[in-house]
Enzyme design. Sequence first.
Site, PDB file in Angstrom:
ATOM      1  N   TYR A  88       0.852  -1.187   0.000  1.00 16.28           N
ATOM      2  CA  TYR A  88       0.000   0.000   0.000  1.00 16.28           C
ATOM      3  C   TYR A  88       0.889   1.239   0.000  1.00 16.28           C
ATOM      4  O   TYR A  88       2.093   1.175   0.312  1.00 16.28           O
ATOM      5  CB  TYR A  88      -0.849   0.042   1.267  1.00 16.28           C
ATOM      6  CG  TYR A  88      -2.121  -0.779   1.254  1.00 16.28           C
ATOM      7  CD1 TYR A  88      -3.055  -0.650   0.244  1.00 16.28           C
ATOM      8  CD2 TYR A  88      -2.412  -1.643   2.314  1.00 16.28           C
ATOM      9  CE1 TYR A  88      -4.237  -1.372   0.263  1.00 16.28           C
ATOM     10  CE2 TYR A  88      -3.593  -2.369   2.348  1.00 16.28           C
ATOM     11  CZ  TYR A  88      -4.502  -2.229   1.316  1.00 16.28           C
ATOM     12  OH  TYR A  88      -5.675  -2.940   1.338  1.00 16.28           O
ATOM     13  N   GLU A 130      -5.655  -1.197   8.500  1.00 23.78           N
ATOM     14  CA  GLU A 130      -5.562  -1.020   9.949  1.00 23.78           C
ATOM     15  C   GLU A 130      -4.635   0.141  10.282  1.00 23.78           C
ATOM     16  O   GLU A 130      -3.943   0.152  11.291  1.00 23.78           O
ATOM     17  CB  GLU A 130      -5.110  -2.310  10.652  1.00 23.78           C
ATOM     18  CG  GLU A 130      -6.103  -3.431  10.577  1.00 23.78           C
ATOM     19  CD  GLU A 130      -6.206  -4.060   9.187  1.00 23.78           C
ATOM     20  OE1 GLU A 130      -7.312  -4.034   8.606  1.00 23.78           O
ATOM     21  OE2 GLU A 130      -5.195  -4.555   8.679  1.00 23.78           O
ATOM     22  N   ASN A 143      -9.691   0.877  -3.161  1.00 19.35           N
ATOM     23  CA  ASN A 143      -9.426  -0.303  -2.348  1.00 19.35           C
ATOM     24  C   ASN A 143     -10.717  -0.816  -1.729  1.00 19.35           C
ATOM     25  O   ASN A 143     -11.348  -0.107  -0.936  1.00 19.35           O
ATOM     26  CB  ASN A 143      -8.434   0.029  -1.226  1.00 19.35           C
ATOM     27  CG  ASN A 143      -8.029  -1.198  -0.437  1.00 19.35           C
ATOM     28  OD1 ASN A 143      -7.550  -2.178  -1.005  1.00 19.35           O
ATOM     29  ND2 ASN A 143      -8.240  -1.155   0.873  1.00 19.35           N
ATOM     30  N   GLU A 144     -11.108  -2.031  -2.109  1.00 15.79           N
ATOM     31  CA  GLU A 144     -12.342  -2.635  -1.600  1.00 15.79           C
ATOM     32  C   GLU A 144     -13.485  -1.612  -1.605  1.00 15.79           C
ATOM     33  O   GLU A 144     -14.223  -1.457  -0.624  1.00 15.79           O
ATOM     34  CB  GLU A 144     -12.133  -3.222  -0.203  1.00 15.79           C
ATOM     35  CG  GLU A 144     -11.255  -4.454  -0.193  1.00 15.79           C
ATOM     36  CD  GLU A 144     -11.249  -5.183   1.134  1.00 15.79           C
ATOM     37  OE1 GLU A 144     -11.162  -6.425   1.126  1.00 15.79           O
ATOM     38  OE2 GLU A 144     -11.331  -4.522   2.184  1.00 15.79           O
ATOM     39  N   GLU A 169      -5.561 -10.126  -1.784  1.00 15.15           N
ATOM     40  CA  GLU A 169      -5.314 -10.189  -0.342  1.00 15.15           C
ATOM     41  C   GLU A 169      -5.777 -11.554   0.142  1.00 15.15           C
ATOM     42  O   GLU A 169      -6.969 -11.780   0.362  1.00 15.15           O
ATOM     43  CB  GLU A 169      -6.085  -9.104   0.429  1.00 15.15           C
ATOM     44  CG  GLU A 169      -5.496  -7.725   0.367  1.00 15.15           C
ATOM     45  CD  GLU A 169      -6.206  -6.757   1.322  1.00 15.15           C
ATOM     46  OE1 GLU A 169      -6.854  -7.229   2.286  1.00 15.15           O
ATOM     47  OE2 GLU A 169      -6.121  -5.543   1.091  1.00 15.15           O
ATOM     48  N   TYR A 174       0.592  -9.899  12.626  1.00 15.25           N
ATOM     49  CA  TYR A 174      -0.403 -10.470  11.720  1.00 15.25           C
ATOM     50  C   TYR A 174      -0.335 -11.999  11.609  1.00 15.25           C
ATOM     51  O   TYR A 174      -0.974 -12.588  10.752  1.00 15.25           O
ATOM     52  CB  TYR A 174      -0.270  -9.836  10.329  1.00 15.25           C
ATOM     53  CG  TYR A 174      -1.574  -9.718   9.578  1.00 15.25           C
ATOM     54  CD1 TYR A 174      -2.383  -8.607   9.739  1.00 15.25           C
ATOM     55  CD2 TYR A 174      -1.998 -10.704   8.702  1.00 15.25           C
ATOM     56  CE1 TYR A 174      -3.587  -8.489   9.061  1.00 15.25           C
ATOM     57  CE2 TYR A 174      -3.201 -10.599   8.023  1.00 15.25           C
ATOM     58  CZ  TYR A 174      -3.995  -9.492   8.206  1.00 15.25           C
ATOM     59  OH  TYR A 174      -5.186  -9.382   7.525  1.00 15.25           O
TER      60      TYR A 174
END
Length: 593
Positions: free
Chosen positions: A55, A101, A159-160, A236, A303
């Site tokens: 990103y 996030e 994005n989404e 993703e 993560y």
Amino acid sequence: MSIASFEVGEHDFLLDGAPHQIRSGAIHYFRVHPSLWEDRIRQARLMGLNAIETYVAWNVHEPDEGAWGFDGNRDLGAFLDAIAAQGMHAIVRPGPYICAEWDNGGLPGWLTAIPDIALRCSDARYLEAVEGYLERVLEHVVPRQVPRGGPVLMVQVENEYGAYGNDKVYLRSLVSTMRRCGLDTPLFTCDQANDEMLERGGLPELLHTATFGSGAEERLAVLRRHQPTGPLMCVEFWNGWFDNVGEAHHVASADRNGSDIEYFMASGASFNLYMFHGGTNQALWNGANDRGYYRPVVTSYDYDAPLAEDGTVTDKWWALRDVIERHVTVPQLTGADVPAERALAPRAEVCFHAAASFDSMIDAEDGEWVASDTPPTFDDAGLWQGLGLYRADLPADAGVLAVGEIRDRAWVRLDGEPIAEFDRASRKNSAPVPRRGGRLDVLVESRGRVNYGPRLGEPKGIVGGVRTARGELRGWRFLPLSLASIEGRIAVVVREQRDADGPIAGPVVVFGSFELDQAADAFLSVAGWGCGWVWINGAMIGRYTREGPARTLYIPAPLLRAGRNEVTVLELASSDGGSMSLVGAPDLGPTDS
């Protein structure tokens, strides 16, 4: 990297005309110390990946309007060059919204604070700012596209988006800007593998990709309904998950991940591991989620990725490498290429030798104070992250103090005496107050801006005013305390000697040190501390909180040195013992498995 062509073919991605499967892993350059980029990219290549996805966080590069930066861990161009140096390709996802996030989903606070601005749509003011952002960022991407001899294969649009909006004019305006800026590589959109979201978030002229964390065969079948021809890609694949304050540390089994990677490899579908290496939400950059209750994201962005937060190869790394190796040739591991297990990190006790009260950092005559009849939000005062100090005169018969909403945690004092703590997560926003009047101070911490959903861009601080039994409390002064402002005040504050460890009542700044024989990755235990921030040798490594789950903070080796290392802690609540130590391994808290 030699000049090549990359296209979206009838059935496959085509690299120099030949079918090409993308095996990618996500690494966010802004979450990793730049001196460690090479190692993290190299470990992706050794696992059998052939690309790195990242990103681009707008608020990292333009935290204040017009204040651009592409240095240090913001050097996107250098990161892409490091990918190329490993013989790998790159996928760039500049948003402008990224979720991730990350604070405010990557959108800068100065943008979302514009009154009545509509985000992620064709609002003229929003589009004008986005156009300027893309022009600056793509200066670092365009010359590094594959057809120009660089590593960049593809660039994502938004994005989404299907989870948020349905403005095709907006999406096409982004495409137009990207093409005008010189992008001639394939552009694509991504959405969750859901029919409605894929329809809302995509454009028929662009490649559709999906996001999911399990059930690859079923999810790709959904994607195929929206992408009748061309390659299938999960951009993703959630091989782990992020951690929220107060919840368990999330893990996903290597076996579960491996079965989906096996399907990708066998079917020829492309994929991107989100995350291959998570890194760290350094400083105050963590985001937050609010689906009816507010939860900030913790400092660690480990993560449960194949490559741990400190760059250690995990069992998941080995398991996924084995799956990939069954289908393609992967680099042979010999000599220095054989990954080592995590070495015991250095241990040391932090000796706190001095302290300074928070009040000693505050000058009542400071020109930064803002006068207002009602309490302003952080955004009203141009404060995008940090602390805000609200001050007013409390009448003697106030009886109770009730705040419309606290975003996100507040410590309330009357003439310096703690009288209440308000917290958004627990929805506590009122408390009885002593009958005497006096100077009321409300210190508010923004714990991370929401990064997903309709609360994106919401203001911080006190929202909705403050009431007492006598009515609305008016006549406020507000002191915005950004991270830079706090660091400047800490640098000049008068320190008082502190002879021994012991309980600490915040807000207070304590100063300490520890000794190391040599610089190495380290983990700072914050067990027993309340809620605060930590600096190591002047670098802010993140926040800690008593709710967990993480009980340690990662300190990258480049921030440390042989000999004396300085520690500064801003404790906002209280500490049981007033001691910290370096421990041998990370403690990310109890898991959800």
